[in-house]
Design a protein around this motif. Sequence first.
Motif, PDB file in Angstrom:
ATOM      1  N   SER A   1       0.823  -1.224   0.000  1.00 40.25           N
ATOM      2  CA  SER A   1       0.000   0.000   0.000  1.00 40.25           C
ATOM      3  C   SER A   1       0.849   1.263   0.000  1.00 40.25           C
ATOM      4  CB  SER A   1      -0.918  -0.003   1.232  1.00 40.25           C
ATOM      5  OG  SER A   1      -0.136  -0.067   2.425  1.00 40.25           O
ATOM      6  N   GLU A   2       2.156   1.114  -0.085  1.00 40.02           N
ATOM      7  CA  GLU A   2       3.048   2.252   0.107  1.00 40.02           C
ATOM      8  C   GLU A   2       3.164   3.160  -1.116  1.00 40.02           C
ATOM      9  OE1 GLU A   2       6.712   0.550   1.327  1.00 40.02           O
ATOM     10  OE2 GLU A   2       5.919  -0.252   3.210  1.00 40.02           O
ATOM     11  N   LYS A   3       3.243   2.570  -2.304  1.00 40.15           N
ATOM     12  CA  LYS A   3       3.467   3.367  -3.511  1.00 40.15           C
ATOM     13  C   LYS A   3       2.354   3.127  -4.518  1.00 40.15           C
ATOM     14  CE  LYS A   3       8.525   3.759  -3.420  1.00 40.15           C
ATOM     15  NZ  LYS A   3       9.767   3.528  -4.233  1.00 40.15           N
ATOM     16  N   PRO A   4       2.198   4.044  -5.489  1.00 38.13           N
ATOM     17  CA  PRO A   4       1.153   3.858  -6.511  1.00 38.13           C
ATOM     18  C   PRO A   4       1.496   2.728  -7.469  1.00 38.13           C
ATOM     19  CG  PRO A   4       2.500   5.768  -7.023  1.00 38.13           C
ATOM     20  CD  PRO A   4       2.928   5.317  -5.660  1.00 38.13           C
ATOM     21  N   VAL A   5       0.523   2.361  -8.287  1.00 36.01           N
ATOM     22  CA  VAL A   5       0.730   1.337  -9.308  1.00 36.01           C
ATOM     23  C   VAL A   5       0.314   1.900 -10.661  1.00 36.01           C
ATOM     24  CG1 VAL A   5       0.384  -0.570  -7.701  1.00 36.01           C
ATOM     25  CG2 VAL A   5      -1.573   0.327  -8.991  1.00 36.01           C
TER      26      VAL A   5
ATOM     27  N   LEU B   1      -9.744  -1.728  -3.500  1.00 33.32           N
ATOM     28  CA  LEU B   1      -8.848  -2.240  -2.454  1.00 33.32           C
ATOM     29  C   LEU B   1      -7.949  -1.152  -1.866  1.00 33.32           C
ATOM     30  CD1 LEU B   1      -7.771  -5.665  -4.010  1.00 33.32           C
ATOM     31  CD2 LEU B   1      -9.329  -5.288  -2.082  1.00 33.32           C
ATOM     32  N   GLY B   2      -8.056   0.041  -2.396  1.00 32.72           N
ATOM     33  CA  GLY B   2      -7.329   1.167  -1.805  1.00 32.72           C
ATOM     34  C   GLY B   2      -5.971   1.463  -2.415  1.00 32.72           C
ATOM     35  N   TYR B   3      -5.641   0.823  -3.534  1.00 30.65           N
ATOM     36  CA  TYR B   3      -4.354   1.105  -4.176  1.00 30.65           C
ATOM     37  C   TYR B   3      -4.459   2.407  -4.977  1.00 30.65           C
ATOM     38  CZ  TYR B   3      -3.124  -3.695  -3.014  1.00 30.65           C
ATOM     39  OH  TYR B   3      -2.853  -4.847  -2.332  1.00 30.65           O
ATOM     40  N   ARG B   4      -3.408   3.200  -4.923  1.00 29.30           N
ATOM     41  CA  ARG B   4      -3.357   4.435  -5.714  1.00 29.30           C
ATOM     42  C   ARG B   4      -2.961   4.068  -7.141  1.00 29.30           C
ATOM     43  NH1 ARG B   4       0.967   7.841  -3.330  1.00 29.30           N
ATOM     44  NH2 ARG B   4       1.702   5.901  -2.365  1.00 29.30           N
TER      45      ARG B   4
END
Length: 452
Positions: free
Chosen positions: A17-21, A41-44
């Motif tokens: 969850s730390e960095k964008p995809v 799921l909250g991913y950027r």
Amino acid sequence: MIRKIQTFIETNRLLTSEKPVIAGFSGGGDSVSLLYILNRLGYRCIAAHCNFHLREAEADRDEAFCRKFAEGYHITFEKNDFDTHSYAKQKHVSSEMAARELRYQWFEVLRKKHDAQAIVVAHHRDDSVETMLLNMIRGTGIRGLSGIRPKNGFIVRPLLCVNKEEIKQFLEEQKLPSVTDSSNMSDKYTRNFIRLRLLPLMEEINPSVRSALSRTAENLADIENIYLQTIEKSNMLIINDTDKKYVYIQIENLMQQPAPKTILYELLKTYGFSRSVSGEIFRTLTDNASGKIFEATEESTYKLLKDRDKLIIFKPDTTIWEEYKLNENLANWCNLPLTLSADKVPVDSSFEIDKSPLTGVFDYDKLYFPLTLRRWKSGDWFVPFGMKGRQKLSDYFSDHKFNLLEKEKTWVLCSKNDIFWIIGHRTDNRFRINDKTKTAFIINFSGKNCTN
């Protein structure tokens, strides 16, 4: 399905969850499901859309849809236009392959731009089955039969735990819109032919053939891990790569390994050698021929030299070497491509000649300064120590079984135009110490080339 994919991501450690995809987003049902689920799921996410301009108005329609969809969920949208036909012509590849190469090249640019943790693409389980069959038809090794991996470098595939039918059902349940690529319905592409014609025929024999092939691919993926461990252990026994510029493969050790031909191919392909070239190299291992050069693909600059008891992988030295002038006062002996040092020593009854090939001992009064340090060249000759007649350096190299790379690394020292030392190998008899010598000029070579 969301929970299933979340579990798959966590189990395979695909994302954090730390960095964008960077999410590949074509607007088709697969990529719509992927982007929607990752967002839930909250991913950027950065939705990355490629317009290859292969389907005219339909391509522009897809771009407009993707932009609107991303904006509707407040997802960052990036798009790029490609001249796919020109790229395919330039690279001599199909438009399908051109689009694939362009897509992943740009995705990598975006990954660095946004400091993203991964590039996420929407391949699902059926894609993996199709890839397995495609590779089987073309001819492949164990890697090609293990399907698509969940993670390959920065590329991750969270949908590999679901099939096409599950995705379709999910789209209906969530009432998610998508666009249809009309080219997917054409069987002129090999992958589409497999999907539209081959797999339906196989399902007539076994209705569960997709699941069966998927299980087979998973089993082969485990076997591949064992295979790669064996390759790695074998490579440790046959490779000497302590020299950063060259990789040496001991032929005798290679031939003692199980399946040496396969082991050689797995090693050579990391340097850009094709299977056919690897096979050609392997066929030379049982003969006494030496000195043959093999080239990798155009994309790789590596070459391979067959040298008696070993294979040598190298990159050709394209450096244009200059000549270096060496003064008598030794003041400019520092910034040289070789590590050399020198000294003047009186010759008396206690004087002893160092016979190491790394030391050259010469009559100081026979030398003319400045000396010249240079690479050897065709036509060079000298008078080998202990002999009276002159000999070409090329003949000296042949007599002493120098291989191509050893020749390339050879430097000589000259007094005026006369070579008086093949550095690290042989001195010239004309400059030797004799009973009339008053002063010796001693040059030491460390055995290391500073730039080669």
